[in-house]
Design an enzyme around this catalytic site. Structure first.
Site, PDB file in Angstrom:
ATOM      1  CE  LYS A  63       2.835 -22.186  61.346  1.00 14.98           C
ATOM      2  NZ  LYS A  63       2.790 -22.623  62.753  1.00 14.98           N
ATOM      3  CD  GLN A 107       3.142 -20.916  66.090  1.00 18.07           C
ATOM      4  OE1 GLN A 107       2.517 -21.058  65.046  1.00 18.07           O
ATOM      5  NE2 GLN A 107       4.361 -21.425  66.250  1.00 18.07           N
ATOM      6  CG  ASP A 130       0.329 -27.755  63.869  1.00 17.50           C
ATOM      7  OD1 ASP A 130       1.010 -27.618  62.831  1.00 17.50           O
ATOM      8  OD2 ASP A 130       0.190 -26.863  64.731  1.00 17.50           O
TER       9      ASP A 130
END
Ligand code: NAP
Length: 303
Positions: A63, A107, A130
Site C-alpha cells: 500500500k 491493518q 477501507d
C-alpha cells in the site's frame, strides 16, 4: 500438450488485475498532479500496523509503494503487539482530528485482545477509506455515495475494465465476510454500472454448494481455503473471481507459495474469464484504497 489456440485463449481469459491496476495508478497520478498544481497538498493516507504478522507487513508495504507511485503522502504507524485497545483508540482519535490526513486504515487482523469492531467504528467515517465503518456499509446498502470496501470496489472495476456484462446475470458469491463477501453481494445486486445481477450468497452452512456454483455466470470466491473450488464446480464460460490468497508451505526460497481459493488448473479449462493468484484481485484491492483516499481528499477540497 496445449495447442497454440489453447495458449491464445489462455491469454485472453486471464483478468490481469496487476495490469489494470497499473493503468489506474497512472490515471490517479494525473489527478494528483492536477491537485498539487492548484496549490493543494497531495492526498495523505495513514496505515496503522499493530504487531509483527508477516502477511500484514507485506500488505502494508504494498500500500505504501502504491501511494508513492501515485504521488500520495503515506505514513505508516507501527505499534507493538502489546498495544492496548485504549492506546490504539487514542491514536485513531489523534488521526481523526488531524486535518492533514485524508484516509486512515488499520491493518487487520489485530491481536486477539483488541476488538476489531471497536477499532473499525472509531475511525471517522470521512476518513474510512477501507469502507468498514457502519456508516459506509449502511450507505452502500442503501445505494448512497460512500467509501466502498476496497476489495469489492476493485473487483467491480476489474469487471468494468474488461467490459464483462453483469446486468441480468446470476452472480454467486461464496463467503459472507463483512469485508469481502457481503459488500460484494450488495454491489453486484445494486443498480450500479456493473451491478444488476441476481445474487446468491453462500457460506459454510450452504447445502450442496456445487449446485449453486455451477449456476453462476459470475462466481466470486472469498473463503480463505486454498483450491477449494474445483473446475467441476464451475459453469462453462463463467467469469471466476478468486479473492482468496493463502500462504501454503512449499520448498521455495520464501518457504511458501500463494494459493487462491480456486484450483486454477482445473478452473481455467471451463471458465470464460478468471483472475490469477497472485496478480488478480490483490492489486485491484489496493486500487480501491487509492481511489477512496483520492475521493476523501476531493470531498475536502472539492478538487
Ligand atoms: P473470512 O472472514 O474468514 O470469511 C470466509 C467466509 O468463507 C465466511 O463467510 C465463511 O462462512 C465462508 N466459508 C468458510 N468455509 C466455507 C465452506 N466450506 N463453504 C462455504 N463457505 C465457507 O475471510 P475473508 O476476509 O472474506 O477473506 C477470504 C479470503 O480472501 C482469504 O484468503 C483472504 O486472505 C483473502 N482476501 C484477499 C484480498 C485481496 O485483496 N486479494 C482481500 C481480502 C481478503 P461462514 O460465514 O459461514 O463462516
Amino acid at each position: 500438450m496445449p495447442t497454440f489456440a489453447d495458449k491464445i485463449s489462455f491469454c485472453i481469459m486471464l483478468l490481469k488485475g496487476k495490469e489494470i491496476a497499473n493503468q489506474i495508478k497512472e490515471e490517479i497520478a494525473v489527478e494528483v498532479e492536477k491537485i498539487t498544481s492548484k496549490g493543494h497538498r497531495a492526498p495523505h493516507l495513514v496505515a496503522i500496523l499493530v504487531g509483527e504478522d508477516g502477511a500484514s507487513k507485506t500488505y502494508v508495504k504494498n500500500k505504501e509503494l502504491a501511494c508513492q507511485k501515485v504521488g500520495f503522502t503515506s505514513t505508516l504507524v507501527r505499534l507493538p503487539e502489546t498495544t492496548t485497545e485504549e492506546e490504539l483508540l487514542t491514536k485513531i482519535q489523534d488521526i481523526n482530528n488531524d486535518d492533514s490526513i485524508d484516509g486512515l486504515i488499520v491493518q487487520l487482523p489485530l491481536p486477539k485482545h483488541i476488538s476489531e469492531n471497536n477499532v473499525t467504528q472509531a475511525i471517522d467515517p470521512a476518513k474510512d477509506v477501507d469502507g468498514f465503518h457502519d456508516v459506509s456499509v449502511g450507505k452502500l446498502t442503501k445505494g448512497q455515495d460512500t467509501f466502498i470496501s476496497a476489495t469489492p470496489y476493485g473487483i467491480v472495476q476489474l469487471l468494468d475494465r474488461y467490459d464483462i456484462e453483469t446486468k441480468g446475470k446470476h452472480c454467486v458469491v461464496v463467503g459472507r465476510s463483512n469485508i469481502v463477501g457481503r459488500p460484494m453481494s450488495i454491489l453486484m445486486s445494486s443498480s450500479g454500472k456493473r451491478g444488476n445481477c441476481t445474487v446468491t450468497i453462500c457460506h459454510r452452512h450452504t447445502e450442496d454448494l456445487q449446485r449453486y456454483t455451477t449456476m453462476a455466470d459470475i462466481l466470486i470466491v472469498a473463503v480463505g481455503i486454498p483450491e477449494f473450488i474445483k473446475g467441476d464446480m464451475i459453469k462453462d464460460g463463467a467469469t471466476v473471481i478468486d479473492v482468496g490468497i493463502t500462504r501454503v508451505d512449499a520448498d521455495t526460497p520464501k518457504g511458501y507459495v500463494l494459493k487462491g481459493d480456486v484450483e486454477f488448473e482445473s478452473a481455467e479449462k471451463v471458465a470464460g474469464y478468471i483472475t490469477p493468484v497472485p496478480g488478480g484481485v490483490g492489486p485491484m484491492t489496493i486500487i480501491g484504497l487509492m481511489q477512496n483516499t483520492l475521493k476523501s481528499h476531493q470531498n475536502k477540497f472539492n478538487s
